[in-house]
Design a protein around this motif. Structure first.
Motif, PDB file in Angstrom:
ATOM      1  N   THR A 136      -3.725  -2.101  -6.438  1.00 53.82           N
ATOM      2  CA  THR A 136      -2.325  -2.015  -5.977  1.00 53.82           C
ATOM      3  C   THR A 136      -1.736  -0.616  -6.155  1.00 53.82           C
ATOM      4  O   THR A 136      -0.581  -0.393  -5.772  1.00 53.82           O
ATOM      5  N   CYS A 186      -0.177   0.999  -3.132  1.00 51.12           N
ATOM      6  CA  CYS A 186       0.680   0.131  -2.311  1.00 51.12           C
ATOM      7  C   CYS A 186       2.152   0.434  -2.586  1.00 51.12           C
ATOM      8  O   CYS A 186       2.559   0.547  -3.738  1.00 51.12           O
ATOM      9  N   THR A 187       2.929   0.516  -1.514  1.00 49.89           N
ATOM     10  CA  THR A 187       4.373   0.659  -1.692  1.00 49.89           C
ATOM     11  C   THR A 187       4.999  -0.672  -2.099  1.00 49.89           C
ATOM     12  O   THR A 187       6.019  -0.698  -2.771  1.00 49.89           O
ATOM     13  N   ASP A 188       4.367  -1.760  -1.677  1.00 46.61           N
ATOM     14  CA  ASP A 188       4.855  -3.075  -2.087  1.00 46.61           C
ATOM     15  C   ASP A 188       3.670  -4.030  -2.154  1.00 46.61           C
ATOM     16  O   ASP A 188       2.649  -3.811  -1.481  1.00 46.61           O
ATOM     17  N   VAL A 189       3.819  -5.061  -2.981  1.00 45.93           N
ATOM     18  CA  VAL A 189       2.783  -6.080  -3.138  1.00 45.93           C
ATOM     19  C   VAL A 189       3.452  -7.443  -3.099  1.00 45.93           C
ATOM     20  O   VAL A 189       4.438  -7.670  -3.811  1.00 45.93           O
ATOM     21  N   ARG A 190       2.936  -8.317  -2.251  1.00 47.17           N
ATOM     22  CA  ARG A 190       3.450  -9.683  -2.223  1.00 47.17           C
ATOM     23  C   ARG A 190       2.582 -10.614  -3.060  1.00 47.17           C
ATOM     24  O   ARG A 190       3.066 -11.469  -3.777  1.00 47.17           O
ATOM     25  N   ASP A 226       1.486  -3.351   1.163  1.00 48.04           N
ATOM     26  CA  ASP A 226       1.621  -2.265   2.133  1.00 48.04           C
ATOM     27  C   ASP A 226       1.060  -0.989   1.527  1.00 48.04           C
ATOM     28  O   ASP A 226       1.673  -0.458   0.623  1.00 48.04           O
TER      29      ASP A 226
END
Lengths: 340, 340
Positions: free
Chosen positions: A157, A160-164, A290
């Motif tokens: 991660t 990553c700018t975001d992680v769901r 992302d």
């Protein structure tokens, strides 16, 4: 910075079961660089006490194994103890305390230690306070928990700018591993026998929940709701290993999963399958983020060697870390220590 | 421990080119958690100064972009500066010094900064000393250098008892990236034109040698002998992108390799190929070690998003690190900061 000590790092090996023997052998191998030294060895087994480490692990060392931990620790005052005695924290608190009190940092294979703050808050607090008072660092690690299903997941991660959500899948072909592991996953037994032993708590990978907690902690997600499931993997075909045969319909091994939720949203999912006949063993991290990340260790990580490596590779990290009870998420990126 | 600040982390964005704009946008997005705040923005471009960050990056922010770096830094006294102005250390030393002197830690995309100790020993020493004096941490990172060809390589060795060599292969399909990148790798030009521009120093990935040094440093291997080679990748077929066409025989992009040796033994090999039409883009680390490790990021890491992520994700790490000029090998394992 590692390797900047003027004198060798002095190490005691505490526990000389299969992992501890591998660790001692590796320490002796790396001691040839002059940067590391095995100065003591502890095991309560009367068959081992009194022997030299060299004779036990088939290497050159005249360090004598002792069952008197306090005496070894007092006499040697090591920089680091590599501790490999039990999977469970309540069984090791006193041993870890002994080490801390002589000023030794600790790398331990205790599977409950990589993230002990929720399961054993009081013991964790005691160890943390004592470690800070004595200016030493205590760490639980190994290949799993400690790497394959937690550190790799966090690393994936990192861009990553975001992680769901994060999914980790570890597939191990138990047929390629030593016999105790094949027995430990129930290879060859009936489903009834599996369920009976499962009810007695005899199965399952220890440390899966610790990995789950490490990933959630590392991502700053509070762990409020989680679930765990242990199921037998049933063989559809006949599988033969050097040690046993699994008939169709019998147990080939285990499927052990754990999941953590954020507001009813599945945030972290760990899926460990260890069975004989597993096709395409691999370690895989899938990040729904992302950008999305699909990180794979092709062929998987061979566990027996890797656990020993993870322990010894953490030696410089605990020596350089800030004092206290730490996790692999707090320490620098793992890497091989003293490669040849 | 991250996220344990009582008040939001106060961030200044220094440089608002494409990467800096992405960083500002991401900081504003994460600021919604209340744990982060964009308090200032600096760019020397007269077209940007005076505008709000919000209007530039299409987000909600009334922070006004200023070309007066000293004034912004003095007025805001940020905890962290995300710095994205230039690839080259001599061009940024003064900017970094400004930030350090107001007590700000720095995460910088300067490609020469992830391992500056050999190429610029005097500047590195000055920055390190100043950072320690001012109790701040300075870090150079990004996806490459800073992750794909160095951190991932080190992490892959973390479960090895020994390592003989590490090979990193990064394949990027430049056809999926923005136009400046396609132009930067020479897509569509003739080999003669490539060689001419290459002679002028106009090509090549900046930071490859920094990754090489990071991996060698992380493994404790002295870097004595290394080589670097930049070649055009020639297209055998016609390839079309949204921006240009590459005819057969023309340049599709670059192959940039670097190798470091230990006693005439190839120890670390980095192989970066960025070209339009690249099949099966991926990031791969092959460790010749015990056990052998074959780590792959399938499909590769999408660079534009990932660079911005790597910068912002390092914010908590520089705040918690010991003061000085640090590398990604010194800091905790990377992971997504403040996922939603």
């Amino acid at each position: 910075m590692i390797n900047d000590k003027k004198r060798p790092i002095r190490v005691v090996q505490y526990g000389l079961g299969p992992i501890g023997q591998g660790s001692a052998r590796l320490i002796l191998e790396k001691a040839k660089t002059g940067k590391l030294e095995l100065v003591g060895a502890i095991d309560i087994d009367p068959d081992k006490a009194g022997k030299t480490v060299g004779s036990l692990v088939n290497a050159s060392s005249d360090v004598v194994i002792s069952s008197n931990a306090n005496k070894v620790l007092d006499d040697t005052k090591p920089d680091v103890v590599v501790h490999t005695t039990s999977s469970f924290i309540p069984k090791v608190e006193e041993q870890l305390t002994q080490c801390i009190l002589v000023g030794a940092s600790i790398v331990s294979s205790t599977e409950e230690l990589p993230y002990p703050f929720d399961r054993y808050p009081k013991i964790a607090e005691r160890l943390h306070t004592l470690a800070k008072e004595n200016r030493v660092t205590v760490l639980g690690t190994g290949v799993n928990p400690g790497y394959a299903m937690d550190v790799l997941a966090l690393v994936a991660t990192g861009v990553c700018t975001d992680v769901r959500s994060v999914t980790v899948q570890r597939r191990v072909d138990a047929g390629l591993r030593r016999q105790p592991l094949q027995n430990k996953v129930g290879a060859g037994i009936t489903v009834e026998e599996f369920r009976r032993r499962q009810a007695e708590g005899g199965f399952g990978h220890i440390g899966l929940i610790e990995s789950l907690r490490l990933v959630m902690h590392g991502l700053g997600w509070p762990i409020k709701k989680f679930s765990e499931l242990l199921e037998p993997v049933i063989s559809e075909v006949e599988v033969e290993t050097p040690y046993l045969t699994v008939r169709p319909g019998r147990v080939a091994g285990i499927k052990h999963t754990a999941e953590a939720y954020l507001n009813d949203h599945l945030a972290v999912s760990l899926d460990l399958r260890m069975y004989v006949g597993a096709q395409q063993p691999e370690d895989r991290v899938v990040v729904d983020g992302d950008p999305p990340i699909n990180l794979v260790i092709e062929g998987g990580i061979f566990g027996d060697t890797a656990t020993v490596a993870a322990l010894v590779n953490a030696i410089p990290h605990v020596l350089n870390a800030s004092p206290g009870l730490r996790t692999v998420a707090d320490l620098p990126v793992p890497r091989c220590f003293l490669p040849s």
